[in-house]
Design an enzyme around this catalytic site. Structure first.
Site, PDB file in Angstrom:
ATOM      1  N   CYS A   1      -8.344  -5.554 -11.446  1.00 16.90           N
ATOM      2  CA  CYS A   1      -8.312  -6.167 -10.116  1.00 16.90           C
ATOM      3  C   CYS A   1      -8.089  -7.652 -10.370  1.00 16.90           C
ATOM      4  CB  CYS A   1      -9.634  -5.951  -9.388  1.00 16.90           C
ATOM      5  SG  CYS A   1      -9.854  -7.002  -7.923  1.00 16.90           S
TER       6      CYS A   1
ATOM      7  N   CYS B   1      -1.731  -7.727  -6.680  1.00 16.63           N
ATOM      8  CA  CYS B   1      -2.919  -6.984  -6.257  1.00 16.63           C
ATOM      9  C   CYS B   1      -2.759  -5.552  -6.761  1.00 16.63           C
ATOM     10  CB  CYS B   1      -2.998  -7.008  -4.728  1.00 16.63           C
ATOM     11  SG  CYS B   1      -4.297  -5.985  -4.026  1.00 16.63           S
TER      12      CYS B   1
HETATM   13  N1  DGL Z   1      -7.302  -8.361  -5.946  1.00 17.36           N
HETATM   14  C1  DGL Z   1      -7.117  -7.024  -5.562  1.00 17.36           C
HETATM   15  C2  DGL Z   1      -6.728  -6.089  -6.686  1.00 17.36           C
HETATM   16  O1  DGL Z   1      -6.162  -6.524  -7.661  1.00 17.36           O
HETATM   17  C3  DGL Z   1      -7.963  -6.347  -4.532  1.00 17.36           C
HETATM   18  C4  DGL Z   1      -9.255  -6.886  -4.087  1.00 17.36           C
HETATM   19  C5  DGL Z   1      -9.692  -6.288  -2.790  1.00 17.36           C
HETATM   20  O2  DGL Z   1      -9.253  -6.811  -1.773  1.00 17.36           O
HETATM   21  O3  DGL Z   1     -10.463  -5.318  -2.793  1.00 17.36           O
HETATM   22  O4  DGL Z   1      -6.942  -4.910  -6.609  1.00 17.36           O
END
Ligand code: DGL
Length: 261
Positions: A189, A75
């Site tokens: 993301c 993440c």
């Molecule tokens: N998948 C996450 C990232 O790479 C975050 C998504 C979220 O929960 O806002 O930042």
């Protein structure tokens, strides 16, 4: 004694990190993986840094208690907020994060306008500002780097149903200011690779970068350096868990895990 048989913990605010998990599994087929999606607290991108840190720490604590030999923060948002501090708390643990693959895009030295898509938190954090400043310094005036906070997009992807027309409309609205004007796009993301084709087609076919493959290589190198690679002959297993209250969320994780990418 080295814990070669331990599992690798992987987590995200939800199912986005599955895009990283898939690269990890193909790079490290003999490892066991435990994937935790914090869908019950998704999206991280709309939370405070303190909140994101506390949630990430609780997940890492739990994985360490269960015997993880390494943890991957799949993440960008949690990495930007929590990776540095967690590393100081767990100095012995290989703790690998992900950041927008801006360096890979800049290193090609052929793109004139690179667009980074990420959550509002990732783009606000010092870590991203430093990365962008470093890239601008190495590439002088030859490249323009834009950053677009895609508010709400990760949360929408988290709902699944990727063929529904509302998602296409959302993407068109979010990306409108950059249609036809960028030659490279960085998916900062881990949820976004699941709608990569649509992002690329709406923007007018720029070259697309994401950090997942780089992270998988890095994890393999770190485990090798520390003599932590699993030496079992059989393929490892992948186990999913979630904080979501809806039991169907795990089915959705499985479904995303098997999506072609
Ligand atoms: N998948 C996450 C990232 O790479 C975050 C998504 C979220 O929960 O806002 O930042």
């Amino acid at each position: 004694m080295s814990n070669r048989q331990g599992f690798i913990g992987v987590f995200d605010s939800g199912l986005g990190g599955i895009s990283v998990l898939k690269k990890l599994v193909s790079q490290l087929p003999h490892e066991d993986f435990f994937y935790f999606g914090d869908t019950g607290h998704n999206p991280y991108g709309a939370r405070s840094a303190d909140d994101i840190f506390d949630l990430s720490k609780a997940i890492v604590d739990n994985m360490v208690c269960k015997g993880a030999k390494a943890v991957v923060i799949a993440c960008n948002t949690a990495t930007a907020v929590a990776a540095h501090k967690l590393r100081t708390m767990y100095p012995q643990l290989p703790l690998i994060g992900i950041e927008p693959a801006l360096k890979q895009a800049c290193d090609a030295h052929i793109y004139k306008h690179i667009l980074v898509l990420a959550t509002p938190v990732t783009l606000r954090m010092e870590k991203f500002h430093q990365l962008r400043d470093r890239m601008c310094a190495c590439n002088s005036a030859n490249v323009k780097i834009s950053a677009l906070a895609c508010d709400g997009l990760a949360h929408r992807i988290e709902q699944g149903n990727l063929d529904a027309p509302d998602l296409d409309n959302d993407l068109r609205t979010i990306l409108a200011p950059y249609i036809g004007s960028v030659d490279a796009v960085v998916l900062g993301c881990t949820h976004y690779p699941f709608v990569k084709d649509r992002i690329v087609s709406i923007l007018g076919n720029p070259v697309c970068f994401d950090g997942a493959a780089g992270v998988a290589h890095h994890v393999r190198d770190v485990l090798q350096d520390r003599d932590l690679l699993n030496d079992q002959i059989e393929r490892g297993c992948v186990t999913f868990a979630t904080s979501a209250h809806d039991a169907h969320q795990l089915d959705l994780y499985e479904q995303f895990y098997h999506l072609p990418q």
